[in-house]
Write an enzyme that holds these catalytic residues in place. Structure first.
Site, PDB file in Angstrom:
ATOM      1  N   CYS A   1      -0.585   4.170   1.921  1.00  0.00           N
ATOM      2  CA  CYS A   1      -0.427   4.081   3.385  1.00  0.00           C
ATOM      3  C   CYS A   1       1.015   4.370   3.793  1.00  0.00           C
ATOM      4  CB  CYS A   1      -0.747   2.682   3.911  1.00  0.00           C
ATOM      5  SG  CYS A   1      -2.102   1.813   3.164  1.00  0.00           S
ATOM      6  N   ASP A   2       1.961   3.785   3.094  1.00  0.00           N
ATOM      7  CA  ASP A   2       3.334   3.726   3.610  1.00  0.00           C
ATOM      8  C   ASP A   2       4.350   4.569   2.841  1.00  0.00           C
ATOM      9  OD1 ASP A   2       2.408   1.874   5.425  1.00  0.00           O
ATOM     10  OD2 ASP A   2       2.927   0.159   4.185  1.00  0.00           O
TER      11      ASP A   2
ATOM     12  N   CYS B   1       0.833  -1.201   0.000  1.00  0.00           N
ATOM     13  CA  CYS B   1       0.000   0.000   0.000  1.00  0.00           C
ATOM     14  C   CYS B   1       0.869   1.253   0.000  1.00  0.00           C
ATOM     15  CB  CYS B   1      -0.930  -0.014   1.213  1.00  0.00           C
ATOM     16  SG  CYS B   1      -2.015   1.426   1.272  1.00  0.00           S
TER      17      CYS B   1
END
Ligand code: NAP
Length: 352
Positions: free
Chosen positions: A173-174, A170
């Site tokens: 997300c990261d 992701c």
């Protein structure tokens, strides 16, 4: 005893629906999933995909900052914070912390939680009947399915070793984490997700390698063109990942790729991160085909902007019914919708 609402799943959709149904005095029961090795390997442990991430910087209401005092106060003793704030003081909430906050919020309003998997469900008669891995049998008037989806990985042992240490599925997300900034990164996949991840990561990375097993992308033309025009992206066509390289201290340090045209050809690329973007799989196996899904296997909402499924009294929320947005906030939002839909449906049917 017949439960009024059973919620299956424990990501943001599950907890949001638990908070809302608990506050509506429906006394929800949540099956949050079992702590099994199989679930660990599949990425389906309790608390869902967010439990597999680190900082969550895009969940509204949680700006970066030292949250330790808040977490100590908000969470039960011994459950916060997950990391030492002295080592990393100005950080955002982490995925596991956010999920623990939601879980405890739901429990605080009277939600009962069982750490067990629903492995069988019979939706052919009402009340619905289900069985768990632990051998429990339950009946419910309404069911909210919030079992989420799991990212597909290639299945390499080296991928598993560095999950959360440079291996991610992701980018949104990261991708902005310090460990990835200014460093070369690798994305594997050739669909829209891979295009989106590759393009997004160029905001932070010095360079992004896109690794694709064929000589053309599956992605939509416009997204593929954007990637091909991006000077920070280098596409390695006809290539697969042989191994994710790294060590215990640094996590991911690179990848070895292998040509699909001439399998004797390999190349090592330096990279601080490896992002798998080869699709997701919704967690619907236990439903055994009893609920209508779309062509990609995700549960289909049968009425626009309602969480109704093809079985009356069964509602679906979060990633198990969403192959498009797949964000914590959208999952939580649809969990709230499912709770309100279930509450109104129970009232309309005369179940108090
Ligand atoms: P996808 O379209 O199924 O693409 C998966 C990609 O991963 C394919 O290129 C596939 O290669 C590759 N792949 C699969 N298994 C692999 C393996 N074992 N080894 C190497 N490569 C492998 O999945 P997605 O990109 O996640 O997209 C899912 C859906 O969401 C699509 O309908 C997409 O349009 C949509 N989506 C839309 C947007 C947007 O519009 N903004 C963004 C993201 C996703 P092959 O091509 O060789 O099969």
């Amino acid at each position: 005893m017949t439960e009024r609402v059973v919620i299956i799943g424990s990501g943001p959709a599950g907890w949001a629906s638990a908070i809302y149904t608990a506050r509506a005095n429906l006394e929800p029961l949540v099956y949050e999933g079992a702590m099994t090795e199989e679930n660990r390997q599949m990425g389906t442990l309790p608390l869902g995909q967010l439990a597999l991430t680190t900082e969550v910087e895009n969940y509204p209401g949680f700006p970066a900052g030292d949250m330790s005092a808040f977490l100590d106060d908000a969470l039960k003793e011994g459950t916060a914070p997950y990391r030492d704030p002295k080592e990393d003081p100005h950080r955002a909430v982490t995925g596991p912390e956010l999920m623990e906050l939601m879980r405890q919020q739901a429990v605080g309003f009277g939600t009962r939680v069982k750490t067990d998997d629903v492995v069988e469900i019979d939706l052919s008669s009402h009340p619905f009947k289900m069985k768990t891995l632990g051998g429990e049998e339950t009946e419910a008037l309404a069911v909210i399915i919030a079992t989420g989806a799991r990212a597909n990985y290639l299945g390499l042992e080296s991928e598993d070793r560095y999950k959360n240490h440079g291996v991610s599925a992701c980018a949104v997300c990261d991708g902005a984490l310090p460990r990835f900034r200014g460093k070369p990164l690798v994305v594997v996949g050739g669909g829209d997700s891979a295009m989106e991840e590759g393009d997004f990561l160029t905001k932070f990375a010095s360079k992004v390698y896109m690794i694709h097993r064929r000589d053309e992308f599956r992605a939509s033309k416009i997204m593929a063109e954007r990637v091909l025009a991006n000077e920070k992206i280098e596409v390695k066509w006809n290539s697969v990942i042989d191994e994710v390289l790294g060590d215990d201290e640094s996590g991911v340090t690179g990848v070895r790729i292998r040509s699909t045209v001439d399998e004797s050809q390999t190349e090592e690329l330096d990279a601080a991160g490896y992002f798998a973007a080869i699709g997701h799989t919704p967690n619907v196996h236990f439903l055994n085909g009893q609920i209508e899904t779309n062509e990609k296997g995700y549960i289909q909402w049968v009425t626009p902007f309602r969480t109704y499924t093809s079985v009356e009294g069964v509602f679906a929320a979060g990633d198990v019914a969403d192959d498009y947005y797949r964000q914590a906030i959208t999952a939580a939002g649809s969990g709230c919708m499912a709770a309100l839909d279930a509450e109104r449906w129970l009232a309309a049917k005369g179940f108090e």
